[in-house]
Design a protein around this motif. Structure first.
Motif, PDB file in Angstrom:
ATOM      1  N   LEU A  38       0.843  -1.197   0.032  1.00 41.56           N
ATOM      2  CA  LEU A  38       0.118   0.144  -0.014  1.00 41.56           C
ATOM      3  C   LEU A  38       0.813   1.144  -0.137  1.00 41.56           C
ATOM      4  O   LEU A  38       0.592   2.326   0.539  1.00 41.56           O
ATOM      5  N   GLY A  39       2.144   1.209  -0.371  1.00 44.32           N
ATOM      6  CA  GLY A  39       2.945   2.257  -0.385  1.00 44.32           C
ATOM      7  C   GLY A  39       3.212   2.963   0.951  1.00 44.32           C
ATOM      8  O   GLY A  39       3.324   2.202   2.111  1.00 44.32           O
ATOM      9  N   GLU A  40       3.226   4.211   0.908  1.00 44.86           N
ATOM     10  CA  GLU A  40       3.622   4.963   2.126  1.00 44.86           C
ATOM     11  C   GLU A  40       2.234   4.915   3.187  1.00 44.86           C
ATOM     12  O   GLU A  40       2.497   5.246   4.433  1.00 44.86           O
ATOM     13  N   ALA A  41       1.281   4.679   2.674  1.00 44.67           N
ATOM     14  CA  ALA A  41       0.165   4.344   3.565  1.00 44.67           C
ATOM     15  C   ALA A  41       0.348   3.236   4.720  1.00 44.67           C
ATOM     16  O   ALA A  41      -0.029   3.417   5.673  1.00 44.67           O
ATOM     17  N   GLY A  42       1.055   2.257   4.256  1.00 43.56           N
ATOM     18  CA  GLY A  42       1.459   1.110   5.284  1.00 43.56           C
ATOM     19  C   GLY A  42       2.978   1.253   5.759  1.00 43.56           C
ATOM     20  O   GLY A  42       3.404   0.601   6.505  1.00 43.56           O
ATOM     21  N   ALA A  43       3.259   2.709   5.935  1.00 41.07           N
ATOM     22  CA  ALA A  43       4.696   2.734   6.585  1.00 41.07           C
ATOM     23  C   ALA A  43       4.755   2.803   8.086  1.00 41.07           C
ATOM     24  O   ALA A  43       5.575   2.530   8.763  1.00 41.07           O
ATOM     25  N   ARG A  44       3.435   3.078   8.546  1.00 44.88           N
ATOM     26  CA  ARG A  44       3.304   2.876  10.045  1.00 44.88           C
ATOM     27  C   ARG A  44       2.092   1.982  10.217  1.00 44.88           C
ATOM     28  O   ARG A  44       1.065   2.155   9.147  1.00 44.88           O
ATOM     29  N   LEU A  45       1.845   1.119  11.247  1.00 45.55           N
ATOM     30  CA  LEU A  45       0.744   0.343  11.430  1.00 45.55           C
ATOM     31  C   LEU A  45       0.339   0.517  12.823  1.00 45.55           C
ATOM     32  O   LEU A  45       1.111   1.030  13.819  1.00 45.55           O
ATOM     33  N   VAL A  46      -0.954   0.217  12.931  1.00 46.83           N
ATOM     34  CA  VAL A  46      -2.020   0.259  14.276  1.00 46.83           C
ATOM     35  C   VAL A  46      -2.254  -1.090  14.437  1.00 46.83           C
ATOM     36  O   VAL A  46      -2.853  -1.632  13.456  1.00 46.83           O
TER      37      VAL A  46
END
Length: 424
Positions: free
Chosen positions: A177-185
């Protein structure tokens, strides 16, 4: 007024349909190829993805109100650009849109202001993510969420450790998902009844909308992959007064109060995605705009002037306008392309829309359509049409929507037969 609607799907067609019915609106603009929207608007020669070009166009054409449908332009700061040029806008600022644009910001906002939500951890490496799902703090199933906007693909419910590891690998390592998935909750998976609660807000006052329920799964009986929504319905009695009061007192009012306290008073539509647990309502997420296809069902129940409401929200005078809602029910059934939400073909000729709309209280909202060179309407997306009906009861509204749907044909069309809990 001259109004400009941003967006190109079924939600935006419902917004256009509602606006052009108002005696306040003399001309509506759009920047889309959606065949249904184009029939009711003047095409705007502007790049719909460039906030500054949109704002320049709106100022140059003396647009009185811009109504923003999707989340991405709001997260990108379209409302700020418009306000900076003196154009009224129905939609929140970039700062307020962080409530949807960043799941990390939203969770930390909820925590700061004691708004009930699931337990969570924020991680930005695969190692930390694996520790979070294996340390015993969460039990399975566990929810893995990409921080950023991901067009509905950023939430994975992992039933076991293997699925959690796969989700972490897909998002943080392979960056699907590109940068959308660079951090996760990483989040506790809540059990209960899922519910959406929407309000109009002008930064000071708010007005609640009727509750709508959507159907996310692709196939009947809530089976198959999640989609953007295969249908929705809205009817009186979906929410009892005591529970609604808890939602307002524990979630809605604290959210709007906190937004003002933090310096970004919320103007537009606040959408609270909730899980009704044994302990009470808990907030799954915020959206900063109408849902799709809930909008189609909700706006069919609006008996007052939507343009008047939207302008009042934009100008900070919602207290002077009282939305009136019908006691009738509305049902929207989505007609999709074969293969959706996976790969699907487009360019299929659609027939029968006019015949469907001849039925009493039926409106067909276009989600993924366009006009071909011969002027025929054809498919141009995964979700193609939202066949929407209003009637005295939910059963009658649903039956009427399916009756209308049976007038429409295109190759590969697919739809659920159990929207509204009534099998067609």
């Amino acid at each position: 007024m001259k109004v400009f609607v941003i967006g190109s799907g079924g939600r935006e067609h419902a917004l256009v349909w509602s606006l052009v019915r108002s005696p306040l609106v003399k001309q509506a603009y759009s920047a889309t190829a959606n065949a249904g929207i184009l029939k009711q608007t003047t095409p705007a020669s502007v790049n719909a993805g460039d906030r500054n070009l949109i704002a320049d166009f709106a100022a140059r054409e003396k647009i009185d109100l811009v109504v923003v449908g999707p989340e991405q332009p709001l997260v990108d700061g379209l409302a700020d650009a418009l306000v900076g040029r003196g154009v009224a806008v129905f939609g929140p600022s970039r700062a307020a849109a962080r409530l949807e644009g960043s799941k990390v910001f939203a969770k930390e906002f909820m925590t700061r202001h004691n708004i009930p939500t699931a337990r969570y951890r924020v991680v930005d490496s695969a190692e930390d993510a694996l520790k979070a799902v294996t340390c015993g703090y969460f039990s399975f199933p566990v929810v893995v969420k990409a921080e950023g906007l991901a067009a509905g693909k950023g939430v994975i419910i992992a039933e076991d450790e293997a699925q959690a590891r796969q989700a972490i690998e897909d998002l943080l390592i392979d960056r699907k998902l590109g940068e959308a998935g660079a951090r996760l909750v990483i989040e506790e998976c809540l059990a209960g009844r899922e519910l959406s609660y929407l309000v109009f807000s002008d930064g000071k006052d708010y007005a609640s909308m009727p509750v709508a329920q959507d159907h996310k799964r692709a196939f009947d009986n809530d089976r198959g992959p999640n989609t953007g929504g295969m249908g929705a319905f809205s009817a009186p009695g979906l929410l009892d007064a005591r529970l609604e009061r808890r939602i307002v007192v524990e979630v809605v009012e604290p959210t709007l109060d906190a937004a003002r306290e933090e310096g970004f008073p919320f103007r537009g539509v606040l959408y609270c995605g909730l899980m009704i647990t044994p302990e009470g309502p808990k907030t799954l997420e915020y959206n900063v705009r109408f849902g799709d296809p809930e909008t189609q069902a909700i706006l069919r129940r609006l008996d007052s002037d939507f343009a008047e409401i939207a302008l009042a929200v934009a100008q900070g005078r919602l207290s002077r306008v009282k939305p009136r809602w019908s006691e009738e029910a509305a049902t929207c059934v989505v007609m999709a392309s074969a293969g959706y939400p996976g790969n699907y073909s487009t360019g299929k000729t659609i027939t029968g829309i006019d015949e469907a709309e001849r039925l009493e209280s039926v409106v067909v909202f276009h989600a993924g359509t366009k006009l071909n060179a011969d002027g025929e309407t054809e498919t141009a997306g995964g979700r193609v049409l939202g066949v929407t009906a209003r009637a005295a009861t939910l059963e009658d509204a649903t039956a009427r929507a399916y009756e209308a749907l049976n007038e429409i044909e295109f190759d590969g069309m697919r739809f659920r037969r159990d929207i509204g809990g009534v099998r067609s």
